[in-house]
Write a protein that holds these residues in place. Structure first.
Motif, PDB file in Angstrom:
ATOM      1  N   ARG A  17       0.821  -1.222   0.000  1.00  0.00           N
ATOM      2  CA  ARG A  17       0.000   0.000   0.000  1.00  0.00           C
ATOM      3  C   ARG A  17       0.850   1.265   0.000  1.00  0.00           C
ATOM      4  O   ARG A  17       0.586   2.215  -0.747  1.00  0.00           O
ATOM      5  N   ASP A  18       1.887   1.280   0.853  1.00  0.00           N
ATOM      6  CA  ASP A  18       2.703   2.490   1.023  1.00  0.00           C
ATOM      7  C   ASP A  18       4.026   2.434   0.270  1.00  0.00           C
ATOM      8  O   ASP A  18       4.821   3.376   0.347  1.00  0.00           O
ATOM      9  N   ASN A  19       4.247   1.332  -0.436  1.00  0.00           N
ATOM     10  CA  ASN A  19       5.520   1.146  -1.138  1.00  0.00           C
ATOM     11  C   ASN A  19       6.694   1.358  -0.174  1.00  0.00           C
ATOM     12  O   ASN A  19       7.662   2.057  -0.484  1.00  0.00           O
ATOM     13  N   SER A  20       6.576   0.767   1.007  1.00  0.00           N
ATOM     14  CA  SER A  20       7.566   0.967   2.054  1.00  0.00           C
ATOM     15  C   SER A  20       8.432  -0.277   2.237  1.00  0.00           C
ATOM     16  O   SER A  20       8.097  -1.370   1.774  1.00  0.00           O
ATOM     17  N   SER A  21       9.544  -0.094   2.918  1.00  0.00           N
ATOM     18  CA  SER A  21      10.430  -1.217   3.195  1.00  0.00           C
ATOM     19  C   SER A  21       9.842  -2.086   4.306  1.00  0.00           C
ATOM     20  O   SER A  21       8.951  -1.653   5.047  1.00  0.00           O
ATOM     21  N   LYS A  22      10.375  -3.288   4.437  1.00  0.00           N
ATOM     22  CA  LYS A  22       9.917  -4.185   5.485  1.00  0.00           C
ATOM     23  C   LYS A  22      10.185  -3.582   6.856  1.00  0.00           C
ATOM     24  O   LYS A  22       9.362  -3.681   7.778  1.00  0.00           O
ATOM     25  N   GLU A  23      11.328  -2.919   6.999  1.00  0.00           N
ATOM     26  CA  GLU A  23      11.693  -2.309   8.279  1.00  0.00           C
ATOM     27  C   GLU A  23      10.718  -1.191   8.655  1.00  0.00           C
ATOM     28  O   GLU A  23      10.244  -1.121   9.795  1.00  0.00           O
TER      29      GLU A  23
END
Length: 233
Positions: free
Chosen positions: A154-160
């Motif tokens: 959804r946010d195109n974010s990293s796993k961290e």
């Protein structure tokens, strides 16, 4: 079928980030059930020109304003993120306004005979302000793996980053333990919508005369009347 007053039921709806609550809300609205959106109200009470925004500026300074006069939510978020005292200051400004708006909206539905109202409150268990008005609470939940996967997508974010956002909130497992009903969203969108629709049918089938004398209904009416009179007098 009962009278207008006796049929009222208030149900809280909450869940974790990226657990599919938006899908459930859409399904509930398709059933013709009104949903009171706490996030939307939270934006309204700090809109340009509002007393809420004026109090925020008095407390945190004009640096929290955008050029157009609106609230710089990201800037304010940075100020309160690691400061519990400042978060309490902000909550002291916004929470009473949010709760009062919800109560008045609920009272309106009570007065016109709406049989079932859903309060969509992402932090229902965290703030506890609205729990006394809810007959029951629905939690939308999913597996830890799905939650992480959906949030990253959804946010195109990293796993961290996604993990950090999830762990900063109340654990979904804890919310599930406290819930009256749980919608497990571990399959397809259609399956989640079917579960939500089935649950709404269950609530509707259980409406009855006992709703007239329940504490949440009476509290919502009394508090709503108090709020209206306070602003009129």
């Amino acid at each position: 079928r009962g009278s207008r007053a006796d049929a009222m039921r208030i149900v809280g709806l909450t869940g974790g980030i990226s657990c599919g609550k938006s899908t459930v809300v859409k399904a509930i609205e398709k059933c013709g059930v009104p949903v009171i959106d706490c996030d939307k109200i939270a934006r309204q009470v700090v809109a340009p020109g509002s007393s809420g925004l004026r109090d925020i500026v008095k407390t945190f300074g004009s640096d929290v304003l955008l050029e157009n006069g609106g609230l710089d939510r990201k800037g304010l978020g940075k100020i309160i993120f690691n400061d519990a005292d400042k978060r309490r200051q902000l909550n002291k400004i916004t929470l009473p306004r949010i709760v009062n708006t919800i109560i008045v909206t609920t009272l309106w539905h009570f007065a016109i005979g709406t049989p079932l109202v859903i309060i969509d409150a992402p932090t229902l268990y965290e703030t506890k302000s609205l729990l006394p008005y809810c007959h029951s609470v629905i939690v939308v939940a999913t597996s830890e793996e799905k939650q992480l996967e959906w949030l990253m997508a959804r946010d195109n974010s990293s796993k961290e980053d996604a993990t950090s956002r999830i762990t900063s909130q109340m654990a979904i497992a804890k919310k599930v333990e406290m819930a009256d009903k749980v919608i497990w969203n571990t399959g397809t969108r259609d399956e989640a919508e079917e579960k939500a629709t089935s649950l709404i049918k269950e609530y509707r089938n259980n409406l009855g005369l006992s709703r007239l004398f329940c504490a949440p209904g009476l509290m919502a009416s009394a508090m709503g009347l108090w709020v209206i009179l306070r602003y009129l007098l």
